[in-house]
Write an enzyme that holds these catalytic residues in place. Structure first.
Site, PDB file in Angstrom:
ATOM      1  N   GLN A 151     -16.736   2.016   3.014  1.00 17.50           N
ATOM      2  CA  GLN A 151     -16.131   3.251   2.520  1.00 17.50           C
ATOM      3  C   GLN A 151     -16.628   3.585   1.111  1.00 17.50           C
ATOM      4  O   GLN A 151     -17.248   2.774   0.441  1.00 17.50           O
ATOM      5  CB  GLN A 151     -14.601   3.113   2.504  1.00 17.50           C
ATOM      6  CG  GLN A 151     -14.111   1.881   1.751  1.00 17.50           C
ATOM      7  CD  GLN A 151     -12.739   1.395   2.234  1.00 17.50           C
ATOM      8  OE1 GLN A 151     -11.957   2.155   2.775  1.00 17.50           O
ATOM      9  NE2 GLN A 151     -12.458   0.119   2.017  1.00 17.50           N
ATOM     10  N   TYR A 180       6.046   2.048  -4.080  1.00 17.86           N
ATOM     11  CA  TYR A 180       5.357   1.976  -2.781  1.00 17.86           C
ATOM     12  C   TYR A 180       5.412   0.541  -2.255  1.00 17.86           C
ATOM     13  O   TYR A 180       5.847   0.276  -1.136  1.00 17.86           O
ATOM     14  CB  TYR A 180       3.902   2.432  -2.929  1.00 17.86           C
ATOM     15  CG  TYR A 180       3.079   2.282  -1.673  1.00 17.86           C
ATOM     16  CD1 TYR A 180       2.959   3.320  -0.764  1.00 17.86           C
ATOM     17  CD2 TYR A 180       2.432   1.078  -1.381  1.00 17.86           C
ATOM     18  CE1 TYR A 180       2.225   3.182   0.403  1.00 17.86           C
ATOM     19  CE2 TYR A 180       1.690   0.924  -0.218  1.00 17.86           C
ATOM     20  CZ  TYR A 180       1.590   1.980   0.666  1.00 17.86           C
ATOM     21  OH  TYR A 180       0.867   1.826   1.823  1.00 17.86           O
ATOM     22  N   ASP A 204      -5.919  -3.745  -2.494  1.00 15.14           N
ATOM     23  CA  ASP A 204      -5.585  -3.434  -3.883  1.00 15.14           C
ATOM     24  C   ASP A 204      -4.823  -4.576  -4.554  1.00 15.14           C
ATOM     25  O   ASP A 204      -4.661  -4.581  -5.776  1.00 15.14           O
ATOM     26  CB  ASP A 204      -4.786  -2.125  -3.966  1.00 15.14           C
ATOM     27  CG  ASP A 204      -3.556  -2.159  -3.073  1.00 15.14           C
ATOM     28  OD1 ASP A 204      -2.609  -2.912  -3.401  1.00 15.14           O
ATOM     29  OD2 ASP A 204      -3.536  -1.469  -2.047  1.00 15.14           O
ATOM     30  N   GLU A 223      -8.669  -9.163   4.047  1.00 12.06           N
ATOM     31  CA  GLU A 223      -9.213  -7.878   3.569  1.00 12.06           C
ATOM     32  C   GLU A 223     -10.710  -7.853   3.842  1.00 12.06           C
ATOM     33  O   GLU A 223     -11.424  -8.789   3.513  1.00 12.06           O
ATOM     34  CB  GLU A 223      -8.925  -7.721   2.071  1.00 12.06           C
ATOM     35  CG  GLU A 223      -9.671  -6.604   1.368  1.00 12.06           C
ATOM     36  CD  GLU A 223      -9.401  -5.204   1.932  1.00 12.06           C
ATOM     37  OE1 GLU A 223      -8.214  -4.871   2.162  1.00 12.06           O
ATOM     38  OE2 GLU A 223     -10.383  -4.463   2.150  1.00 12.06           O
ATOM     39  N   CYS A 259      -9.779  -8.389   9.877  1.00  9.04           N
ATOM     40  CA  CYS A 259      -8.465  -8.985  10.165  1.00  9.04           C
ATOM     41  C   CYS A 259      -8.260  -9.233  11.659  1.00  9.04           C
ATOM     42  O   CYS A 259      -7.535 -10.152  12.041  1.00  9.04           O
ATOM     43  CB  CYS A 259      -7.335  -8.138   9.574  1.00  9.04           C
ATOM     44  SG  CYS A 259      -7.100  -6.540  10.353  1.00  9.04           S
ATOM     45  N   ASP A 279      -1.224  -3.163   6.169  1.00  5.19           N
ATOM     46  CA  ASP A 279      -1.517  -2.389   4.951  1.00  5.19           C
ATOM     47  C   ASP A 279      -2.955  -1.889   5.059  1.00  5.19           C
ATOM     48  O   ASP A 279      -3.791  -2.113   4.190  1.00  5.19           O
ATOM     49  CB  ASP A 279      -1.308  -3.288   3.727  1.00  5.19           C
ATOM     50  CG  ASP A 279      -1.147  -2.471   2.439  1.00  5.19           C
ATOM     51  OD1 ASP A 279      -1.027  -1.236   2.515  1.00  5.19           O
ATOM     52  OD2 ASP A 279      -1.162  -3.082   1.356  1.00  5.19           O
ATOM     53  N   GLU A 355       4.673  12.755  -2.661  1.00  7.94           N
ATOM     54  CA  GLU A 355       5.512  13.097  -1.519  1.00  7.94           C
ATOM     55  C   GLU A 355       6.293  11.865  -1.089  1.00  7.94           C
ATOM     56  O   GLU A 355       5.984  10.738  -1.485  1.00  7.94           O
ATOM     57  CB  GLU A 355       4.691  13.633  -0.360  1.00  7.94           C
ATOM     58  CG  GLU A 355       3.673  12.658   0.194  1.00  7.94           C
ATOM     59  CD  GLU A 355       2.830  13.254   1.318  1.00  7.94           C
ATOM     60  OE1 GLU A 355       3.373  14.004   2.141  1.00  7.94           O
ATOM     61  OE2 GLU A 355       1.630  12.960   1.369  1.00  7.94           O
TER      62      GLU A 355
END
Lengths: 365, 365
Positions: A151, A180, A204, A223, A259, A279, A355
């Site tokens: 990415q 979060y 993260d 990850e 994973c 996640d 949001e």
């Protein structure tokens, strides 16, 4: 240096806009008012249609103004020009609002608006909410940008939210977003002490960092993207501490890999967890539950329950609470799982998403 | 029925854009890719400049595409068409992102983006943050709209924030915003029991409603706009309860009138309060501290301290924490007050403002 784009729209009687003479009259009124601000404007081009009107005005071939009249009773005007760094805009938001107000009166509109000036060509500052609404962030610096095999990874700095992780041009998490992580893990509701936990994704590092404060027996984090972890370790350490730097400790380990492969390995070893965290990729916002991403979501769910103890829980983020269609599709997937599962939800307003977001707690029924 | 406007921008080498042949090449590449989505497009108009390029493509005189190349290394493209209610957009956000990605590759850009599709001519959904960033709200209904002698009053319904009060096209308060009122009043920090309180403005009724829960001796609220109170009583009663309906009770009274006039009256009567709340116009976001609004802010501050007991407090909202210039100007005004005052601040992320907001607690030094 940015292009400044200012968008106006006016809703008027469709009787007016369905008549070609009256459309000319509207164009004349608009031109007259715009001329007060851009005195040198000239008509560069106009297209007449049976059912509408379109023209281009220009001032010195620098400011371009397109005006469009739709027969259905809608007038749009776009003003665009180039602004050098440090120069004053030709039109402030206040002056664009004044022009909008004057035109609204002169055109006898039902409603009219001018959008806050859009700035293009600069650092990325526009991101979509989960339901694809535009949100402009107060980004003042591009801190990091690199493409991994998986990415595009960016760290942008927001004046009010701190550093933000952006993956493939979508907001992921920011320094402002402890809520979060706390809502995802159900802090205060779940007891992690002495528990075995598997995090799918979580690059993260924030979830791992917060979980370790709750004295779990062991956390393994799977990850895939090494580069995400390097970027977050460097630029998001207020939310991930030193876990991405150390990679392993007495009670945790970060594994870089796919994973699904590791879940298969755990299944073959009969290794079980008290909690599995999803996640990973966001749920698609609409459409049929088909395609690669939904296949991936189903695969993750099925494998997760194979590595969970019978009283274990699968905890994951859902989507923005405005994305009801997406959330229903996800819940449909949960209902299809065998053995059957039950689920609860919790929600929180996530600052950097701007949001409210829904989170799921899934366990065997 | 809305006009759909899709804005792209690409930053490229200025070497390319400063050469007219290479600009033609860029235009050709863009046209080629856009043609894959709008196969009937034709060139309607083009303007060549010494230092740039502008053209209009159209498909059936329905979809209008303007392309602009700035010599400084920036390419902007705007696609606009009319969408009837219930019809599928010609271009989804996903497909616009795909086009952006393809063009970014072919144009070898430094950076590129496409903004979430803008929808124009529908119910108002775009509002500015305090620092004039664009924010699109998930508005699904215009609940109320009327013009009072003082302002344009709208109640809009947001799917996630509930009913929102909009005054002169700016967000004021929504059903989601208890935190706003609680931070303004410093709930848990200030003790209102047995105290005398004056609210300047506060027409939405939320502050009065929350203060009455704290058993004050008496609250007088001075609001100029009768129509705001009627609208809020009807559509925001989850945040204002019945206070706007009843208008007075054993320990409160709402007075419809100009707060400055009433403050003068209180001064002449030597009537003093423990707390005065400034719940009026927002602080202007920048510029010199001159003009009507700043005069008004100064007048309010000066009069407020004349009706405050010596140990009283003036509590007010400031501005978005991103508006540092505006906040400094306000603090400059505070420093100019005589007798001298001191102040503390608090802040909260206000859901319907979609940003963190600063609040002031001012008392005699």
């Amino acid at each position: 240096m940015t292009a400044q784009t200012i968008l106006f729209d006016f809703s008027v009687d469709s009787e007016k806009t369905s008549d070609s003479k009256q459309r000319q009259e509207i164009a004349k009124i608009v031109r007259g008012e715009v001329e007060n601000i851009f005195p040198q404007i000239e008509l560069a081009y106009q297209m007449t249609m049976e059912d509408g009107f379109f023209c281009v005005f220009t001032e010195n071939k620098e400011t371009m103004i397109t005006l469009r009249i739709f027969q259905q009773g809608l007038v749009t005007m776009n003003i665009e020009y180039y602004l050098e760094d440090g120069k004053e805009p030709l039109m402030s938001f206040d002056s664009s609002k004044r022009l909008e107000n004057i035109l609204a009166k002169k055109l006898k509109v039902h409603s009219g608006q001018v959008l806050p000036t859009l700035k293009r060509g600069d650092v990325a500052r526009y991101f979509p909410s989960s339901d694809e609404r535009i949100i402009e962030y107060d980004i003042d610096a591009l801190v990091f940008e690199e493409r991994s095999p998986f990415q595009k990874i960016q760290i942008l700095h927001s004046k009010t939210l701190g550093n933000m992780l952006i993956l493939d041009e979508l907001q992921n998490i920011a320094e402002s977003d402890l809520i979060y992580t706390e809502t995802l893990m159900g802090r205060g509701k779940e007891n992690y002490e002495g528990k075995e936990i598997c995090i799918l994704g979580g690059g993260d590092g924030a979830l791992l960092y917060e979980l370790l404060k709750e004295k779990p027996k062991f956390v393994v984090m799977l990850e895939i993207d090494e580069l995400v972890m390097q970027a977050c370790n460097k630029y998001l350490n207020t939310i991930c501490g030193d876990v991405l730097e150390k990679r392993k400790g007495d009670n945790y380990e970060i594994v870089v890999g796919d994973c699904v492969d590791y879940m298969k390995k755990f299944i073959s070893e009969d290794r079980k967890f008290d909690y599995v965290f999803g996640d990973l990729t966001d749920i698609p916002i609409s459409g049929a539950p088909v395609g690669e991403i939904w296949d991936f979501i189903r695969t993750i769910l099925e494998h997760s329950f194979k590595i969970l103890k019978s009283d274990g829980k699968y905890l994951t983020h859902g989507n923005g609470t405005a994305c009801t269609e997406s959330l229903e599709l996800f819940e449909d997937q949960l209902r299809l799982l065998r053995p059957k599962v039950k689920f609860t939800t919790s929600k929180a307003f996530v600052p950097s998403f701007m949001e409210e977001w829904l989170f799921y707690q899934v366990s065997l029924a």
